[in-house]
Scaffold this active site. Structure first.
Site, PDB file in Angstrom:
ATOM      1  CG  HIS A  22      28.643  62.339  25.302  1.00  0.00           C
ATOM      2  ND1 HIS A  22      29.329  62.784  24.198  1.00  0.00           N
ATOM      3  CD2 HIS A  22      29.335  62.797  26.368  1.00  0.00           C
ATOM      4  CE1 HIS A  22      30.396  63.474  24.584  1.00  0.00           C
ATOM      5  NE2 HIS A  22      30.408  63.495  25.907  1.00  0.00           N
ATOM      6  CG  ASP A  27      27.937  63.069  29.050  1.00  0.00           C
ATOM      7  OD1 ASP A  27      28.435  61.926  28.972  1.00  0.00           O
ATOM      8  OD2 ASP A  27      26.984  63.447  28.346  1.00  0.00           O
ATOM      9  CB  SER A  32      26.020  56.697  28.007  1.00  0.00           C
ATOM     10  OG  SER A  32      27.283  56.267  27.550  1.00  0.00           O
TER      11      SER A  32
HETATM   12  N1  LIG Z   1      33.362  52.157  30.450  1.00  0.00           N
HETATM   13  C1  LIG Z   1      33.198  53.438  29.882  1.00  0.00           C
HETATM   14  C2  LIG Z   1      32.067  53.567  28.920  1.00  0.00           C
HETATM   15  C3  LIG Z   1      30.817  53.941  29.395  1.00  0.00           C
HETATM   16  C4  LIG Z   1      29.768  54.158  28.468  1.00  0.00           C
HETATM   17  C5  LIG Z   1      29.978  53.959  27.093  1.00  0.00           C
HETATM   18  C6  LIG Z   1      31.245  53.536  26.640  1.00  0.00           C
HETATM   19  N2  LIG Z   1      31.535  53.289  25.318  1.00  0.00           N
HETATM   20  C7  LIG Z   1      30.914  53.883  24.236  1.00  0.00           C
HETATM   21  N3  LIG Z   1      30.081  54.919  24.265  1.00  0.00           N
HETATM   22  N4  LIG Z   1      29.722  55.218  22.970  1.00  0.00           N
HETATM   23  C8  LIG Z   1      30.331  54.337  22.125  1.00  0.00           C
HETATM   24  N5  LIG Z   1      30.276  54.229  20.788  1.00  0.00           N
HETATM   25  C9  LIG Z   1      31.015  53.237  20.215  1.00  0.00           C
HETATM   26  N6  LIG Z   1      31.762  52.355  20.903  1.00  0.00           N
HETATM   27  C10 LIG Z   1      31.808  52.446  22.264  1.00  0.00           C
HETATM   28  N7  LIG Z   1      32.539  51.560  23.005  1.00  0.00           N
HETATM   29  C11 LIG Z   1      32.932  50.280  22.595  1.00  0.00           C
HETATM   30  C12 LIG Z   1      32.277  49.584  21.574  1.00  0.00           C
HETATM   31  C13 LIG Z   1      32.748  48.293  21.222  1.00  0.00           C
HETATM   32  C14 LIG Z   1      33.823  47.705  21.879  1.00  0.00           C
HETATM   33  C15 LIG Z   1      34.438  48.421  22.905  1.00  0.00           C
HETATM   34  O1  LIG Z   1      35.451  47.846  23.580  1.00  0.00           O
HETATM   35  C16 LIG Z   1      33.986  49.683  23.268  1.00  0.00           C
HETATM   36  C17 LIG Z   1      31.104  53.464  22.890  1.00  0.00           C
HETATM   37  C18 LIG Z   1      32.285  53.331  27.555  1.00  0.00           C
END
Ligand SMILES: NCc1cccc(Nc2n[nH]c3ncnc(Nc4cccc(O)c4)c23)c1
Length: 230
Positions: A39, A87, A181
């Site tokens: 991703h 992924d 990630s």
């Molecule tokens: N815990 C799971 C996990 C692992 C890796 C990445 C992610 N999230 C994200 N991966 N890519 C993203 N692009 C935009 N926003 C995202 N999450 C986000 C951003 C601001 C506030 C919030 O509460 C969540 C993500 C979530």
């Protein structure tokens, strides 16, 4: 990383960078290979990738910090932008990393057995530390408990989305988040899985973090490394 703290030295950690900015985590699995998440290529366009090794701070000078060019990026053929399947991303460095106390490989799990529910594991990264999007300079880490697949697949959680090639971990307050990630999910000193974006949600107990298990992909990883030229 939400709810974490400045990490001690984690010499296997890599920062996958796009146009000079941290994009995703990763970890060194061979002298010239880093494992990360597919991703991470999504919003790359035709930018320039690089891999930072030997770092804790993204900005300050540190003894063994070194930025490596990328020779090739190999996304798992089963990865798609709109699913969590397969992924994984293999990143070949322009040259073999020179190993030292701050740059070391991390073994990944090759045996198929699931990590038992409740096992405490660790995830580290330079991902956001607050829902406001605050980005850390120093590597963060947090300990998270493993959630069993049956529980994680309940309707209130991921409703059947979690395959046997994935695993789940707690997300109540402490969690991985945007920018984490690709980083390793480490249990008893071995990378059992790789941080996957999953539902993008962070810090919500209803949506446990989803992690891509490494064991089901050991054959793919070995074949890519064996077929590549230096
Ligand atoms: N815990 C799971 C996990 C692992 C890796 C990445 C992610 N999230 C994200 N991966 N890519 C993203 N692009 C935009 N926003 C995202 N999450 C986000 C951003 C601001 C506030 C919030 O509460 C969540 C993500 C979530």
């Amino acid at each position: 990383i939400l709810g974490g703290r400045d990490a001690p030295r984690r010499p296997y950690m890599a920062s996958l960078q796009l146009n000079g900015q941290h994009l995703c985590g990763g970890f060194l699995i061979a002298d010239e290979w880093v494992l990360s998440a597919a991703h991470c290529l999504e919003d790359a366009g035709n930018g320039t990738f690089a891999v930072l090794l030997g770092a804790r701070s993204l900005s300050l000078p540190e003894p063994h910090k070194r930025l490596y060019g990328v020779r090739q990026l190999v996304a798992h053929p089963g990865s798609h932008r709109d699913t969590n399947h397969d992924d994984l991303l293999l990143v070949q460095l322009e040259e073999a990393a020179s190993l030292n106390p701050d740059v070391q490989k991390l073994a990944f799990q090759r045996q198929g057995r699931d990590v038992p529910e409740g096992t405490l594991c660790e995830v580290a990264g330079w991902g956001i530390t607050r829902n406001t999007g605050k980005r850390p300079d120093v590597l963060q880490y947090v300990e998270l408990g493993v959630i069993g697949r049956a529980k994680c697949n309940q309707r209130i959680h991921h409703d059947g989305e979690v395959t046997e090639k994935m695993m789940c971990a707690d997300s109540k307050k402490k969690d991985s988040c945007k920018g984490d990630s690709g980083g390793p999910f480490v249990c008893n000193g071995v990378a059992e899985a790789v941080v996957s974006t999953g539902s993008r949600v962070c810090g919500n107990w209803k949506k446990p973090g989803i992690y891509t298990r490494t064991a089901p992909y050991a054959g793919w990883i070995d074949s890519v490394l064996a077929n590549a030229t230096s």
